[in-house]
Design an enzyme around this catalytic site. Sequence first.
Site, PDB file in Angstrom:
ATOM      1  CD  GLU A   1      25.274 -19.447   6.829  1.00  0.00           C
ATOM      2  OE1 GLU A   1      24.769 -20.511   7.222  1.00  0.00           O
ATOM      3  OE2 GLU A   1      25.318 -19.118   5.640  1.00  0.00           O
TER       4      GLU A   1
ATOM      5  N   GLY B   1      14.939 -20.076   9.926  1.00  0.00           N
ATOM      6  CA  GLY B   1      14.334 -21.409   9.982  1.00  0.00           C
ATOM      7  C   GLY B   1      15.206 -22.430  10.681  1.00  0.00           C
TER       8      GLY B   1
ATOM      9  CG  HIS C   1      17.740 -26.273   2.922  1.00  0.00           C
ATOM     10  ND1 HIS C   1      17.700 -25.721   1.669  1.00  0.00           N
ATOM     11  CD2 HIS C   1      18.628 -25.518   3.631  1.00  0.00           C
ATOM     12  CE1 HIS C   1      18.522 -24.692   1.612  1.00  0.00           C
ATOM     13  NE2 HIS C   1      19.097 -24.543   2.803  1.00  0.00           N
ATOM     14  CD  GLU C   2      18.939 -25.919   7.423  1.00  0.00           C
ATOM     15  OE1 GLU C   2      20.155 -25.711   7.299  1.00  0.00           O
ATOM     16  OE2 GLU C   2      18.075 -25.096   7.042  1.00  0.00           O
TER      17      GLU C   2
ATOM     18  CG  HIS D   1      23.193 -26.553   3.851  1.00  0.00           C
ATOM     19  ND1 HIS D   1      23.683 -25.941   2.728  1.00  0.00           N
ATOM     20  CD2 HIS D   1      22.190 -25.739   4.295  1.00  0.00           C
ATOM     21  CE1 HIS D   1      23.002 -24.822   2.491  1.00  0.00           C
ATOM     22  NE2 HIS D   1      22.084 -24.681   3.424  1.00  0.00           N
TER      23      HIS D   1
HETATM   24  N1  B3K Z   1      22.485 -21.266   6.312  1.00  0.00           N
HETATM   25  C1  B3K Z   1      21.404 -20.908   7.189  1.00  0.00           C
HETATM   26  C2  B3K Z   1      21.028 -19.470   7.123  1.00  0.00           C
HETATM   27  C3  B3K Z   1      21.897 -18.575   7.914  1.00  0.00           C
HETATM   28  C4  B3K Z   1      21.334 -17.171   7.934  1.00  0.00           C
HETATM   29  C5  B3K Z   1      22.257 -16.202   8.581  1.00  0.00           C
HETATM   30  N2  B3K Z   1      21.651 -14.878   8.679  1.00  0.00           N
HETATM   31  C6  B3K Z   1      20.199 -21.754   6.957  1.00  0.00           C
HETATM   32  C7  B3K Z   1      20.076 -22.357   5.634  1.00  0.00           C
HETATM   33  O1  B3K Z   1      20.063 -21.724   4.599  1.00  0.00           O
HETATM   34  O2  B3K Z   1      20.030 -23.552   5.568  1.00  0.00           O
HETATM   35 ZN    ZN Z   2      20.563 -23.302   3.321  1.00  0.00          ZN
END
Ligand code: B3K
Ligand code: ZN
Length: 849
Positions: A122, A254, A290-291, A294
């Site tokens: 990403e 992170g 958080h992850e 998602h």
């Molecule tokens: N979705 C990723 C962040 C990606 C950053 C790319 N430069 C982590 C997060 O927001 O959970």
């Molecule tokens: Zn996120």
Amino acid sequence: MKDAAPQTIYLKDYTPFGYVIEKVDLTFRLAPNATRVLSRIRFAPNPDAPDRRFFLHGEDLRPISTKIDGADITPRPVPGGIECDAPDTPFTFEAEVEIDPAANTALEGLYMSNGMYCTQCEAEGFRKITWYPDRPDVMAPFTVRIEGDEPVMLSNGNPGARDAGFAEWHDPWPKPAYLFALVAGDLVNHPDSFTTASGKEVELNIWVRPGDEDKCAFGMQALKDSMKWDEETYGREYDLDVFNIVAVDDFNMGAMENKGLNIFNSSCVLASPETSTDANFERIEAIIAHEYFHNWTGNRITCRDWFQLCLKEGLTVFRDAQFTSDLRSAPVKRIEDVIMLRGRQFREDNGPLAHPVRPDSFVEINNFYTATVYEKGAELIGMLKTLVGEADYYKALDLYFQRHDGDAATIEDWLKVFEDATGRDLAQFKRWYDEAGTPRLTVSDSFNDGTYTLHFKQETPPTPGQPTKDPRVIPIAVGLLNPNGDEVQPTTILEMTDAEQSFSFEGLASKPVPSILRDFSAPVILERESDNAERAFLLAHDTDPFNRWQAGRDLALDCLIRMIRDGATPDSAYLDALHTLIRDDAQDPAFRALALGLPSQDELAQTLHDQGTTPDPQAIWDALETLKQARAEAYQDTATRLHAQYQVTEAYAASAEQTGARALANAAMSMLNRLDGGALAQKQFDSADNMTQQLAALSALISAGKGDAAVTRFYDQWQHDRLVIDKWFSAQIVNARPEDVAQVAKTLTEHPDFTMKNPNRFRATLGALAMSGAGFHHASGAGYALLADWLIRLDPLNPQTTARMCTAFETWRRYDDARQALIRAQLERILSTPGLSRDTTEMVTRILG
Ligand code: B3K
Ligand code: ZN
């Protein structure tokens, strides 16, 4: 084949891709400098697309072969990728490319970290792995075969066949390429399992480098808590047989929510009491949640294009904040989040980098993973929830999951779900997504014949590209107290929709004291004539914990501003009110510790600037020092008692309760540190058995100018632990005196353990410099020059981290002419660097305005 001339991409230009993908098969033949990637992709024409241009992204790929339906083809190289003539019927595209993970210092695509292969795709990193329509609206099931002699080889989804030399993975859930992940290396796992609500057994693993196994238990518990919470709160179950988390040392941010294979910066997953602070524990728990969250808000329902980033990020930040509030203390979490929002998002929204929560153009999407998209995005979800109410919020979310599962969705889809579920018209609410800038909400009041009226006026200042703003819907949570401190009007939501609007409360015996914007019900700047007596009253009596804290904050802010601007002495109204609070043992220790916090140097600078005064960073630092000294002297006895009373005697736990006790005891220690020349801090440093205590003591000793021995001892004790040594780098910089900051930072960049290849270490050093208020902004300009030197050096290696760290300069127009000239010169020096990345070019250009 790199995109030579950076182009601006516009939301209005969105068109669907000409083809859909039925399935993807990938084979990786791993080699550090020459990994071969073989792809076999089944395409079919997309009936919804206006044209059939067959364009595949690709960057830094060495092509070996390309075929369509088994016949060799020669694609046409075009900026950013290749184009081929493709059939109008379903076909199979095959390619073999070679990539060089060991040379990939940008940490995007497939790269190596400490000998381990890992990926970050990403937003647009998959195009550095193979030819592909690297856009989130193209979703497909992936099968992956990894060939190599690494002991552990992981990818997304469920494990398939595996033997010496290879491992196969199949992910049945269609996903965009940005959620692809691969990890291979010498890893050990901390295993566990989770039984979902419907009785499915899920294997859980946290994979780490050998030696880090003892730092996984906390993260694993956080994962299981998250899985359970999402079932109970949102009715969302996990959907694969396995959930893997991997800790990686070199990572630009992170963590990353790749389907079934989350990859984490090791600083955001590894935890032990000896090496991690309470704040680290809380952050790790939140990021794991958080992850994991998602998986539904981001993966099962993804974004149509990157302009919709807040669709997944705002919602997921909101969900992780709900999780932390439920597991820990809701008021403490809210106060911490608002401090962060004001510190980072308000700063962004009031400067040259201001952009809407849903931007309408970008050059480099990685520059838009911002506090506005994430944190303000989450505030918008919170406002929606407040406006529609708890029950309708969950009704809308159920509809969202039902209607859009498997989709690449938009903000329009999201708002339509709320409109359909609740019957509300959200056209005006949508302005929050489309217009940048922080609204100023001005309040006045009147009282006549038992009727109390609040009059509000809203105004949003211009932001780049948006000179005028329309009124927004603002949910204003208000309560009223009578002069005895009893609540005569419990929290009610006033829904402001006009530029100016009044709300009345009838039947009151006397003029009440209003408590406005309770729980920070909207991301606005509240401006209201008030006095210290009223603030002290609210600090003592408000039933809303957030506004009690805010009242204390307003007292402190007012006191500091008068000290800086008018040369006033520390205000006794503030000192007395705070003293009453902190010595009251009936109050939550965590709340008292938060009340002892002070506005940051940056917040003070912004406040002064907003009031028309040019901030002097040194004067701000001096005022903070004077006030801290006055508090230490006024509270000496209380601080001595609190420090002793709130020592935790039980075994360390990262619980809200112990965290609060340690925070209060350490706040007391740092006050006493100003009076005892570091004696108490030295004692605590010598006896500390956890990092929260040890780091607080180290910081206090450095601030007192007594840190030399502790700095050496800390290094000797922890030199084997990268994450602890990051703290060692930062602590020396953020606790140095302003005139020494740049030199301390410079000396540390010469330390053998400094490396710019590791983003954590770079941030621990140069990021700490940028955060050192008066030190960074020292009149000599040495801080500016040092940061610019290193950004110029880092850019060719790692554009993403370089660009992000340019935000250190985003506030430059607040300052005096001399500082502005110094910063401008550094920004221009960066911009004139030959071959500067697209990322950094965009950021510096926008900052210069
Ligand atoms: N979705 C990723 C962040 C990606 C950053 C790319 N430069 C982590 C997060 O927001 O959970
Ligand atoms: Zn996120």
